[in-house]
Design an enzyme around this catalytic site. Structure first.
Site, short mmCIF file in Angstrom:
data_model
loop_
_atom_site.label_atom_id
_atom_site.label_comp_id
_atom_site.label_asym_id
_atom_site.label_seq_id
_atom_site.Cartn_x
_atom_site.Cartn_y
_atom_site.Cartn_z
N SER A 163 3.76 -2.71 10.29
CA SER A 163 5.22 -2.79 10.50
C SER A 163 5.83 -4.12 10.06
O SER A 163 6.73 -4.64 10.73
CB SER A 163 5.57 -2.48 11.96
OG SER A 163 5.21 -1.14 12.26
N GLU A 172 -5.10 -5.31 10.62
CA GLU A 172 -4.05 -4.31 10.83
C GLU A 172 -4.31 -3.57 12.14
O GLU A 172 -5.12 -2.63 12.17
CB GLU A 172 -4.06 -3.29 9.68
CG GLU A 172 -3.79 -3.89 8.33
CD GLU A 172 -3.23 -2.84 7.38
OE1 GLU A 172 -2.11 -3.04 6.91
OE2 GLU A 172 -3.90 -1.82 7.15
N GLY A 174 3.02 1.71 10.79
CA GLY A 174 4.04 2.76 10.65
C GLY A 174 4.79 3.06 11.93
O GLY A 174 5.48 4.08 12.02
N GLU A 224 -6.58 4.41 8.12
CA GLU A 224 -6.36 5.83 7.86
C GLU A 224 -7.60 6.47 7.23
O GLU A 224 -7.89 7.64 7.44
CB GLU A 224 -5.11 6.02 6.98
CG GLU A 224 -3.85 5.77 7.80
CD GLU A 224 -2.65 5.30 7.03
OE1 GLU A 224 -2.64 5.38 5.78
OE2 GLU A 224 -1.69 4.82 7.67
N HIS A 233 -9.30 0.95 5.12
CA HIS A 233 -8.00 1.12 5.79
C HIS A 233 -8.21 2.04 7.01
O HIS A 233 -9.01 2.98 6.96
CB HIS A 233 -6.98 1.72 4.82
CG HIS A 233 -5.58 1.69 5.37
ND1 HIS A 233 -5.13 2.61 6.29
CD2 HIS A 233 -4.56 0.83 5.16
CE1 HIS A 233 -3.88 2.32 6.61
NE2 HIS A 233 -3.51 1.24 5.94
N ASN A 287 0.87 -1.18 0.00
CA ASN A 287 0.00 0.00 0.00
C ASN A 287 0.90 1.23 0.00
O ASN A 287 1.52 1.55 1.01
CB ASN A 287 -0.89 -0.04 1.26
CG ASN A 287 -1.67 1.24 1.46
OD1 ASN A 287 -1.79 2.06 0.54
ND2 ASN A 287 -2.21 1.42 2.66
N LYS A 343 0.08 4.26 -0.22
CA LYS A 343 -0.56 5.44 0.39
C LYS A 343 -0.34 6.67 -0.50
O LYS A 343 -0.33 6.53 -1.72
CB LYS A 343 -0.03 5.66 1.82
CG LYS A 343 -0.07 4.38 2.65
CD LYS A 343 0.17 4.64 4.10
CE LYS A 343 0.28 3.31 4.83
NZ LYS A 343 0.26 3.43 6.26
C1 PEP Z 1 -0.53 -0.03 6.23
O1 PEP Z 1 -0.70 1.16 6.30
O2 PEP Z 1 -1.36 -0.75 5.64
C2 PEP Z 1 0.66 -0.59 6.85
C3 PEP Z 1 0.65 -1.83 7.21
O3 PEP Z 1 1.73 0.27 7.06
P1 PEP Z 1 3.19 -0.11 7.61
O4 PEP Z 1 3.61 -1.40 6.93
O5 PEP Z 1 4.05 1.03 7.24
O6 PEP Z 1 3.05 -0.32 9.08
#
Ligand code: PEP
Length: 251
Positions: free
Chosen positions: A212, A167, A173, A99, A97, A11, A13
């Site tokens: 992460s 998630e 992040g 976000e 997601h 992703n 973003k």
């Molecule tokens: C995400 O935003 O879907 C995600 C998993 O981000 P990160 O891998 O940077 O934690």
């Protein structure tokens, strides 16, 4: 019953310009160079470069979007429909997601409508669920995740047109991940809920872990029961890092 095919999905973003096509090409080179990975690989770039990426991506790579509107077309300034995404050559779309749930106040019922729109357009929906740190600390993780899950799946959902991504919001992040036991517990609960709703077909849904995931922890995370791949943010932006995560599915 067939096991789900694992998926490693990136992703991007709000990152990526036309020049980022070189990263896509580098990834294709790495996918072609090593031994074959036993997983599907997907990149979800931002809308402006989606169509170009879909045009240039080879057979080893699928392209998806990060969100869609519920309607086919109309007076929705700034929005993009699932049909437009399919027309651009993409095959998947991420919906719900964290976000988007947080920044755009998206509810599970809106997420379900978006997933339904994805199915209407022939796309596979990647439906994201996950608890905040406060919810985890309060012991509410399973309740929150399962409520989001059941509320976010439209009636059109099948194991072939829907992928679930767990998630934890606090792991996105941040460089922090839940323990393997905690991930296994949530994935088992999601599997159980899918089997309750879809019978034997519940075993066929891919359930991704996201939060992460890095080359250093991917192999271990991907061996947890009911983890059928990863949704990756930051570490999907560089082909070499993303390829290091795909390594988890190489012999
Ligand atoms: C995400 O935003 O879907 C995600 C998993 O981000 P990160 O891998 O940077 O934690």
């Amino acid at each position: 019953m067939a096991q789900p095919t694992p998926l490693v999905a990136g992703n991007w973003k709000m990152n990526g310009l036309r020049q980022s096509e070189s990263e896509l090409q580098a990834l294709e080179g790495l996918l072609g160079a090593g031994s074959d990975a036993v997983c599907n690989v997907l990149i979800c770039p931002p809308f402006p470069i989606l169509s170009r990426f879909a045009d240039v991506a080879g057979d080893a790579l699928m392209i998806g979007a990060q969100d869609c509107h519920t309607q086919v077309s109309g007076a929705h300034t700034g929005d993009v429909s699932a049909e437009m995404i399919a027309d651009a050559g993409a095959t998947h779309v991420i919906v719900g997601h964290s976000e988007r749930r947080a920044d755009h106040a998206e509810t599970s019922s809106l997420v379900a409508e978006k997933a339904g729109a994805a199915h209407r357009a022939g796309l596979t929906a990647i439906v994201c669920v996950g608890e905040t740190e406060t919810e985890r600390d309060a012991g509410d993780t399973l309740e929150v995740v399962l409520k989001q899950l059941t509320g976010s799946l439209p009636e059109t959902t099948t194991a072939d047109n829907c992928i679930i991504a767990y998630e934890p919001v606090w792991a996105i992040g941040t460089g922090r991940t839940p323990t393997n036991n905690d991930i296994g517990e949530v994935h088992a609960a999601i599997r159980n809920a899918l089997e309750t709703q879809f019978g034997d077909n519940g075993t066929r849904f891919a359930i991704l872990y996201g939060g992460s995931v890095k080359p250093a922890n991917a192999k271990e995370l991907m061996t947890i029961d009911n983890v059928n791949g990863a949704l990756v943010g930051g570490a999907s932006l560089k082909a070499s890092d993303f390829n290091g995560i795909i390594d988890a599915y190489r012999p």
